[in-house]
Design a protein around this motif. Structure first.
Motif, PDB file in Angstrom:
ATOM      1  N   GLU A 146       0.833  -1.206   0.000  1.00 55.48           N
ATOM      2  CA  GLU A 146       0.000   0.000   0.000  1.00 55.48           C
ATOM      3  C   GLU A 146       0.870   1.260   0.000  1.00 55.48           C
ATOM      4  OE1 GLU A 146      -2.939   2.866   0.116  1.00 55.48           O
ATOM      5  OE2 GLU A 146      -2.941   0.805  -0.619  1.00 55.48           O
ATOM      6  N   HIS A 149       2.134   1.677  -3.487  1.00 53.16           N
ATOM      7  CA  HIS A 149       1.083   2.233  -4.349  1.00 53.16           C
ATOM      8  C   HIS A 149       0.980   3.736  -4.148  1.00 53.16           C
ATOM      9  CE1 HIS A 149      -2.805   2.549  -6.424  1.00 53.16           C
ATOM     10  NE2 HIS A 149      -3.151   3.353  -5.414  1.00 53.16           N
ATOM     11  N   HIS A 153       1.721   7.216  -6.746  1.00 57.54           N
ATOM     12  CA  HIS A 153       0.478   7.866  -7.148  1.00 57.54           C
ATOM     13  C   HIS A 153       0.668   9.380  -7.201  1.00 57.54           C
ATOM     14  CE1 HIS A 153      -3.805   8.987  -7.158  1.00 57.54           C
ATOM     15  NE2 HIS A 153      -4.006   7.768  -7.604  1.00 57.54           N
ATOM     16  N   HIS A 217      -8.630  -5.967  -2.647  1.00 59.94           N
ATOM     17  CA  HIS A 217      -7.738  -4.955  -3.220  1.00 59.94           C
ATOM     18  C   HIS A 217      -6.523  -5.574  -3.906  1.00 59.94           C
ATOM     19  CE1 HIS A 217     -10.128  -1.918  -1.193  1.00 59.94           C
ATOM     20  NE2 HIS A 217      -9.982  -2.586  -0.066  1.00 59.94           N
ATOM     21  N   GLU A 219      -5.845  -6.242  -7.008  1.00 59.88           N
ATOM     22  CA  GLU A 219      -5.375  -5.535  -8.198  1.00 59.88           C
ATOM     23  C   GLU A 219      -4.544  -4.316  -7.822  1.00 59.88           C
ATOM     24  OE1 GLU A 219      -7.209  -3.285 -12.177  1.00 59.88           O
ATOM     25  OE2 GLU A 219      -8.471  -4.615 -10.962  1.00 59.88           O
ATOM     26  N   ARG A 220      -4.965  -3.600  -6.796  1.00 62.89           N
ATOM     27  CA  ARG A 220      -4.240  -2.403  -6.338  1.00 62.89           C
ATOM     28  C   ARG A 220      -2.860  -2.771  -5.806  1.00 62.89           C
ATOM     29  NH1 ARG A 220      -6.014   2.601  -3.750  1.00 62.89           N
ATOM     30  NH2 ARG A 220      -4.525   3.329  -2.183  1.00 62.89           N
ATOM     31  N   TRP A 221      -2.787  -3.814  -4.973  1.00 60.36           N
ATOM     32  CA  TRP A 221      -1.537  -4.106  -4.271  1.00 60.36           C
ATOM     33  C   TRP A 221      -0.575  -4.939  -5.099  1.00 60.36           C
ATOM     34  CZ3 TRP A 221      -4.887  -5.158   0.617  1.00 60.36           C
ATOM     35  CH2 TRP A 221      -5.199  -3.926   1.214  1.00 60.36           C
ATOM     36  N   ALA A 224       0.753  -2.675  -7.838  1.00 57.92           N
ATOM     37  CA  ALA A 224       1.838  -1.778  -7.421  1.00 57.92           C
ATOM     38  C   ALA A 224       3.190  -2.436  -7.590  1.00 57.92           C
ATOM     39  CB  ALA A 224       1.635  -1.352  -5.970  1.00 57.92           C
TER      40      ALA A 224
END
Length: 291
Positions: A146, A149, A153, A217, A219-221, A224
């Motif tokens: 996280e 990510h 960003h 989550h 896809e997000r982690w 990243a």
């Protein structure tokens, strides 16, 4: 039927009373020393424990250590001195709900909040714009993802300078079929935990919501990791039952071909920093010193 339920109730009441009044275990001398060497900072009226040691003269490098479930910053105790010989500052915290940090209940524990707490600690220590090396394990891996990510960003609140070098120990939550829900059931020997307060069952369940968060989550982690230009390194114990050998390594290398890997001796399992501190530390320093 009434009498049966009555008997169960009469038995359950004293057992519940006994459970709720079990005293907190006494700290070992090692844990007392660990706690006395640390400090606390405040996050939303909650006390978060951390240790911050000054180390190598002439180095400006900082390493932040993120522990796993269900343990604490004490997981890093066997390599702490070795890290201080390489880094200017060595920093570790107990995540909210772990170790010596507060354990509010009820509370909606989340990976996002734990990452925000890490950011808060860095601001508290005046390291908001400092290059940071992250060393993470297990639960801490997801917190590191996280943070990664956020650092990549455009709206990153602290300028995106947090993660320049990154190391992951175990990645059991990336791939379906590789024991993604088994990690929390495994643990090192009790004396290595560094847990100062026992977790009531309902409290442990609230902390365990991170497993569902990983699925939600993913896809997000995982994204990243796949898209970052930050150097990644895996230190792997082949006997790890959570990340079975050789399937795990094959998938890891396929999904993250840019990452380098260190494989420890065959008898090393899920807690390499505790099981083989010398081999683990050498692998990590070889990675760091390659830049």
């Amino acid at each position: 039927m009434k009498e049966w339920w009555l008997q169960v109730g009469l038995l359950a009441v004293p057992l519940l009373a006994l459970y709720l009044h079990i005293p907190t275990p006494q700290l070992s001398p090692a844990l007392r020393s660990w706690k006395s060497s640390g400090s606390f900072f405040t996050y939303k009226d909650l006390n978060i424990f951390y240790r911050d040691s000054s180390g190598a003269v002439g180095s400006s490098d900082v390493v932040v250590l993120l522990h796993g479930f269900p343990t604490s910053s004490y997981d890093w105790s066997k390599i702490w001195e070795g890290l201080t010989q390489r880094f200017h500052r060595v920093i570790a915290l107990d995540f909210l709900g772990f170790g010596f940090s507060d354990k509010p209940r009820p509370h909606g524990y989340s990976i996002f909040e734990q990452a925000t707490i890490v950011e808060g600690l860095l601001r508290h220590l005046g390291l908001r714009h400092q290059r940071i090396n992250l060393l993470s394990h297990d639960y801490g891996d997801t917190v590191a993802q996280e943070l990664l990510h956020r650092s990549c960003h455009p709206s990153c609140p602290w300028g995106g300078s947090l993660t320049q070098l990154l190391l992951y120990l175990t990645k059991f939550h990336f791939f379906p079929g590789l024991g993604q829900f088994l990690g929390p059931t495994l643990s090192p020997p009790r004396q290595n935990f560094g847990i100062s307060n026992s977790f009531p069952n309902n409290f442990s369940f609230s902390v365990l919501q991170y497993i569902n968060q990983r699925k939600k989550h993913r896809e997000r982690w995982v994204g990243a990791l796949m898209s970052t230009s930050v150097p990644l390194h895996l230190i792997y114990g082949p006997l790890d039952p959570v990340n079975p050998h050789p399937e795990f390594l094959q998938l890891y290398r396929k999904v993250l071909p840019m990452s380098t890997v260190s494989v420890l001796d065959d008898h090393i399992s899920h807690y390499p920093q505790l099981e083989d501190p010398t081999g683990f530390l050498n692998a990590y320093l070889n990675f760091i010193n390659s830049f």
